[in-house]
Design a protein around this motif. Sequence first.
Motif, PDB file in Angstrom:
ATOM      1  N   SER A   1      -8.326   3.400  -2.165  1.00 11.61           N
ATOM      2  CA  SER A   1      -9.630   3.056  -0.978  1.00 11.61           C
ATOM      3  C   SER A   1     -10.026   1.756  -1.437  1.00 11.61           C
ATOM      4  CB  SER A   1     -10.498   4.089  -0.900  1.00 11.61           C
ATOM      5  OG  SER A   1      -9.934   5.339  -0.315  1.00 11.61           O
ATOM      6  N   ALA A   2     -10.777   1.764  -2.716  1.00 13.10           N
ATOM      7  CA  ALA A   2     -11.513   0.512  -3.019  1.00 13.10           C
ATOM      8  C   ALA A   2     -10.753  -0.764  -3.293  1.00 13.10           C
ATOM      9  CB  ALA A   2     -12.378   0.643  -4.167  1.00 13.10           C
ATOM     10  N   THR A   3      -9.470  -0.508  -3.644  1.00 13.24           N
ATOM     11  CA  THR A   3      -8.379  -1.752  -3.831  1.00 13.24           C
ATOM     12  C   THR A   3      -7.940  -2.169  -2.362  1.00 13.24           C
ATOM     13  OG1 THR A   3      -7.916  -0.554  -5.678  1.00 13.24           O
ATOM     14  CG2 THR A   3      -6.622  -2.483  -5.066  1.00 13.24           C
ATOM     15  N   THR A   4      -7.821  -1.308  -1.403  1.00 10.32           N
ATOM     16  CA  THR A   4      -7.508  -1.725  -0.108  1.00 10.32           C
ATOM     17  C   THR A   4      -8.646  -2.530   0.487  1.00 10.32           C
ATOM     18  OG1 THR A   4      -6.130   0.156   0.033  1.00 10.32           O
ATOM     19  CG2 THR A   4      -6.768  -0.849   1.986  1.00 10.32           C
ATOM     20  N   TYR A   5      -9.963  -1.844   0.306  1.00 11.75           N
ATOM     21  CA  TYR A   5     -11.017  -2.631   1.003  1.00 11.75           C
ATOM     22  C   TYR A   5     -11.072  -4.017   0.026  1.00 11.75           C
ATOM     23  CZ  TYR A   5     -15.518  -3.768   2.340  1.00 11.75           C
ATOM     24  OH  TYR A   5     -16.848  -4.547   2.860  1.00 11.75           O
ATOM     25  N   SER A   6     -10.843  -4.145  -1.172  1.00 12.85           N
ATOM     26  CA  SER A   6     -10.848  -5.302  -1.815  1.00 12.85           C
ATOM     27  C   SER A   6      -9.968  -6.355  -1.393  1.00 12.85           C
ATOM     28  CB  SER A   6     -10.911  -5.259  -3.365  1.00 12.85           C
ATOM     29  OG  SER A   6     -11.921  -4.291  -3.791  1.00 12.85           O
TER      30      SER A   6
ATOM     31  N   PRO B   1       2.062  -2.916   4.590  1.00 10.63           N
ATOM     32  CA  PRO B   1       2.198  -1.651   4.870  1.00 10.63           C
ATOM     33  C   PRO B   1       1.701  -0.792   3.489  1.00 10.63           C
ATOM     34  CG  PRO B   1       4.098  -2.974   5.273  1.00 10.63           C
ATOM     35  CD  PRO B   1       3.081  -3.957   4.362  1.00 10.63           C
ATOM     36  N   TYR B   2       1.883   0.522   3.794  1.00 10.25           N
ATOM     37  CA  TYR B   2       1.455   1.218   2.710  1.00 10.25           C
ATOM     38  C   TYR B   2       2.535   2.084   2.102  1.00 10.25           C
ATOM     39  CZ  TYR B   2      -0.573   5.723   0.703  1.00 10.25           C
ATOM     40  OH  TYR B   2      -1.121   6.612  -0.187  1.00 10.25           O
ATOM     41  N   GLY B   3       2.372   1.796   0.599  1.00 11.99           N
ATOM     42  CA  GLY B   3       3.555   2.492  -0.090  1.00 11.99           C
ATOM     43  C   GLY B   3       4.397   1.386  -0.711  1.00 11.99           C
ATOM     44  N   THR B   4       5.035   1.622  -2.136  1.00 11.71           N
ATOM     45  CA  THR B   4       5.877   0.573  -2.598  1.00 11.71           C
ATOM     46  C   THR B   4       7.073   0.360  -1.778  1.00 11.71           C
ATOM     47  OG1 THR B   4       5.276   1.314  -4.691  1.00 11.71           O
ATOM     48  CG2 THR B   4       7.308   0.160  -4.666  1.00 11.71           C
TER      49      THR B   4
ATOM     50  N   ALA C   1       1.447   1.251   9.226  1.00 11.56           N
ATOM     51  CA  ALA C   1       1.347   2.196   7.943  1.00 11.56           C
ATOM     52  C   ALA C   1       1.644   3.673   8.954  1.00 11.56           C
ATOM     53  CB  ALA C   1       0.242   2.016   7.375  1.00 11.56           C
ATOM     54  N   PRO C   2       2.002   4.617   7.876  1.00 15.96           N
ATOM     55  CA  PRO C   2       2.023   6.034   8.422  1.00 15.96           C
ATOM     56  C   PRO C   2       0.756   6.345   9.010  1.00 15.96           C
ATOM     57  CG  PRO C   2       3.089   5.621   6.276  1.00 15.96           C
ATOM     58  CD  PRO C   2       2.290   4.370   6.548  1.00 15.96           C
ATOM     59  N   LYS C   3       0.955   6.978  10.017  1.00 14.26           N
ATOM     60  CA  LYS C   3      -0.161   8.101  10.771  1.00 14.26           C
ATOM     61  C   LYS C   3       0.691   9.309  10.808  1.00 14.26           C
ATOM     62  CE  LYS C   3      -2.623   4.514  13.272  1.00 14.26           C
ATOM     63  NZ  LYS C   3      -3.355   4.296  14.424  1.00 14.26           N
ATOM     64  N   THR C   4       1.811   9.377  10.707  1.00  9.22           N
ATOM     65  CA  THR C   4       2.836  10.792  10.798  1.00  9.22           C
ATOM     66  C   THR C   4       3.974  10.510   9.427  1.00  9.22           C
ATOM     67  OG1 THR C   4       4.333   9.675  12.398  1.00  9.22           O
ATOM     68  CG2 THR C   4       2.483  11.207  13.135  1.00  9.22           C
ATOM     69  N   GLY C   5       4.370  11.428   9.249  1.00 11.58           N
ATOM     70  CA  GLY C   5       5.566  11.486   8.169  1.00 11.58           C
ATOM     71  C   GLY C   5       4.792  11.855   6.713  1.00 11.58           C
ATOM     72  N   PRO C   6       5.825  12.028   5.667  1.00 14.61           N
ATOM     73  CA  PRO C   6       5.177  12.410   4.604  1.00 14.61           C
ATOM     74  C   PRO C   6       4.189  11.459   3.914  1.00 14.61           C
ATOM     75  CG  PRO C   6       7.655  12.296   4.651  1.00 14.61           C
ATOM     76  CD  PRO C   6       7.252  11.761   5.920  1.00 14.61           C
ATOM     77  N   LEU C   7       4.122  10.372   4.170  1.00 14.43           N
ATOM     78  CA  LEU C   7       3.210   9.338   3.299  1.00 14.43           C
ATOM     79  C   LEU C   7       1.922   9.387   4.229  1.00 14.43           C
ATOM     80  CD1 LEU C   7       5.124   6.411   1.802  1.00 14.43           C
ATOM     81  CD2 LEU C   7       4.330   8.582   0.934  1.00 14.43           C
ATOM     82  N   ALA C   8       1.678   9.907   5.393  1.00 14.15           N
ATOM     83  CA  ALA C   8       0.652   9.952   6.460  1.00 14.15           C
ATOM     84  C   ALA C   8      -0.740  10.181   5.598  1.00 14.15           C
ATOM     85  CB  ALA C   8       0.802  10.609   7.743  1.00 14.15           C
ATOM     86  N   GLY C   9      -0.509  11.535   4.725  1.00 12.71           N
ATOM     87  CA  GLY C   9      -1.767  11.845   4.069  1.00 12.71           C
ATOM     88  C   GLY C   9      -2.352  11.073   3.198  1.00 12.71           C
ATOM     89  N   GLY C  10      -1.679  10.241   2.523  1.00  4.32           N
ATOM     90  CA  GLY C  10      -1.977   9.020   1.798  1.00  4.32           C
ATOM     91  C   GLY C  10      -2.653   7.973   2.576  1.00  4.32           C
ATOM     92  N   SER C  11      -1.716   7.535   3.434  1.00  2.00           N
ATOM     93  CA  SER C  11      -2.180   6.257   4.323  1.00  2.00           C
ATOM     94  C   SER C  11      -3.564   6.644   5.155  1.00  2.00           C
ATOM     95  CB  SER C  11      -1.033   6.047   5.303  1.00  2.00           C
ATOM     96  OG  SER C  11      -1.456   4.932   6.049  1.00  2.00           O
ATOM     97  N   ASN C  12      -3.714   7.886   5.550  1.00  2.00           N
ATOM     98  CA  ASN C  12      -4.731   8.242   6.446  1.00  2.00           C
ATOM     99  C   ASN C  12      -6.157   8.435   5.634  1.00  2.00           C
ATOM    100  OD1 ASN C  12      -3.538   8.249   8.849  1.00  2.00           O
ATOM    101  ND2 ASN C  12      -2.980  10.549   8.819  1.00  2.00           N
ATOM    102  N   VAL C  13      -6.046   8.262   3.924  1.00  2.00           N
ATOM    103  CA  VAL C  13      -7.143   8.521   3.539  1.00  2.00           C
ATOM    104  C   VAL C  13      -7.635   6.997   2.818  1.00  2.00           C
ATOM    105  CG1 VAL C  13      -8.078   9.014   1.152  1.00  2.00           C
ATOM    106  CG2 VAL C  13      -6.924  10.982   2.756  1.00  2.00           C
ATOM    107  N   SER C  14      -6.587   6.422   2.286  1.00  2.00           N
ATOM    108  CA  SER C  14      -6.589   5.097   1.616  1.00  2.00           C
ATOM    109  C   SER C  14      -6.463   3.883   2.512  1.00  2.00           C
ATOM    110  CB  SER C  14      -5.512   4.880   0.433  1.00  2.00           C
ATOM    111  OG  SER C  14      -5.765   6.089  -0.388  1.00  2.00           O
ATOM    112  N   HIS C  15      -5.575   3.895   3.580  1.00  2.00           N
ATOM    113  CA  HIS C  15      -5.277   2.570   4.425  1.00  2.00           C
ATOM    114  C   HIS C  15      -6.180   2.609   5.365  1.00  2.00           C
ATOM    115  CE1 HIS C  15      -2.300  -0.721   5.401  1.00  2.00           C
ATOM    116  NE2 HIS C  15      -2.521  -0.040   6.544  1.00  2.00           N
ATOM    117  N   TRP C  16      -5.799   3.271   6.533  1.00  2.00           N
ATOM    118  CA  TRP C  16      -6.294   3.114   7.545  1.00  2.00           C
ATOM    119  C   TRP C  16      -7.845   3.205   7.973  1.00  2.00           C
ATOM    120  CZ3 TRP C  16      -3.535   0.862  10.948  1.00  2.00           C
ATOM    121  CH2 TRP C  16      -2.237   1.379  10.958  1.00  2.00           C
ATOM    122  N   PRO C  17      -8.689   4.076   7.086  1.00  2.00           N
ATOM    123  CA  PRO C  17     -10.122   4.069   7.051  1.00  2.00           C
ATOM    124  C   PRO C  17     -10.865   2.779   6.561  1.00  2.00           C
ATOM    125  CG  PRO C  17      -9.370   6.138   6.085  1.00  2.00           C
ATOM    126  CD  PRO C  17      -8.212   5.155   6.422  1.00  2.00           C
TER     127      PRO C  17
END
Length: 400
Positions: free
Chosen positions: A317-322, A108-111, A35-51
């Motif tokens: 976040s909760a959906t990813t964890y689920s 991955p993160y995003g549609t 998933a993104p750690k850099t690039g335009p979608l990193a801000g969302g991925s680093n909040v909802s995905h990786w944690p």
Amino acid sequence: MKRRTALKLGVAAAAGLAAPRLALASDVVTIGAVAPKTGPLAGGSNVSHWPNIKLWSTQVNEAGGLNVGGTRKMVEVVEYDDQTNPGETIKAVQRLATQDKADFIVAPYGTGLNIAAAPLFDRYGYPQIAVTAITDQIDSLSSKFPGMFFTLGSTTAFASDVVNVLSKMRDEGTLTGNRIAMVNVADAFGIELAAAGRPLFEKAGFDIVYDTSYPLGTQDLSPVVKAAKAANPNAFIAWSYPPDTFGLTEQAVIEDLKVEAYYTAVATSFPAFGGRFAAAAEGILGAGGVNPDSEAFKAYAAAHEAVTGAKPDYWASATTYSSLQVLQQAIEAAGLDRDAVKEHIRSHSFDTILGDMSFKTHNNNEKYWTVGQWQDGVFHGVASTGRDGAKPVRVKHGWS
């Protein structure tokens, strides 16, 4: 960039370095993640995905590992940054499958990145719980890729509930006109939502007085908001991704965009959004939501902050964890045979922090939040398909 994280009792390897193996290969389940750690979608991925991958894998290992056929196996996570680039997503999935020999791969993160990776997940036989994909292609994708599952619903369902929220506001007199300004990010997510939204708004009697798109990664969104304001709308709708959700709202505050309903999509639910805009966030509508008053969410949020040092968002976040709970329950029921795991996901219901989740109709979860709103400093779900705890919608009263 590859990061191999061998997690045991919450201890993770340093970024970019290969951690020492904590167990023999036969004693671990390797989970790939890209998933993104850099690039335009990193801000969302680093909040909802990786944690949430970190939280889930830590909790699993602290509990002694996954129970696979009566044997406890530790979870080892192998991570790649796809830089918000579909080509890098594809290369990473291929490497995870052929070189790292991952037992399972987190979607991955995003549609757009999920759709790009779907052929490879299918080729190598991995279940793909596409937790952050929203699309009207669910039926066709799940038919073409039988191991692809969806948690957040369809594009039309999301757009329909936004239209329903505004229609109800209009019926109640809190939305005093039919004029809609609608903008979208020119990515699969935004393009699909705008295409679905146009006929739905028109059918409901709304007049789209401004309609434009902007490229993913656009830095200056002031022209978009200025033009929307000039159209004198009653409501502003943005099918947006995290950077533009913040950028559009910054400009709406600067321009004092006077609307009775203001909606931005992904990242509206982020704690950082509420923190950044404070009182100005009050009444802002956005994608998703949760019931933040539920005991399950409270316990999850406390664990998330304890392990990751950050609060979860109020939606993905909760959906990813689920989705990781679904994967865990399927592995523990069906073992490491990926075909058996896919069939188990397809045919069973799962107990998650959001309540029961199942994928029995076109591999699609039919209970999910669609619209939320900032109310008294918390992002509450206000519309859903089958989830409890929705709050009444409030009118947007200015920016302070």
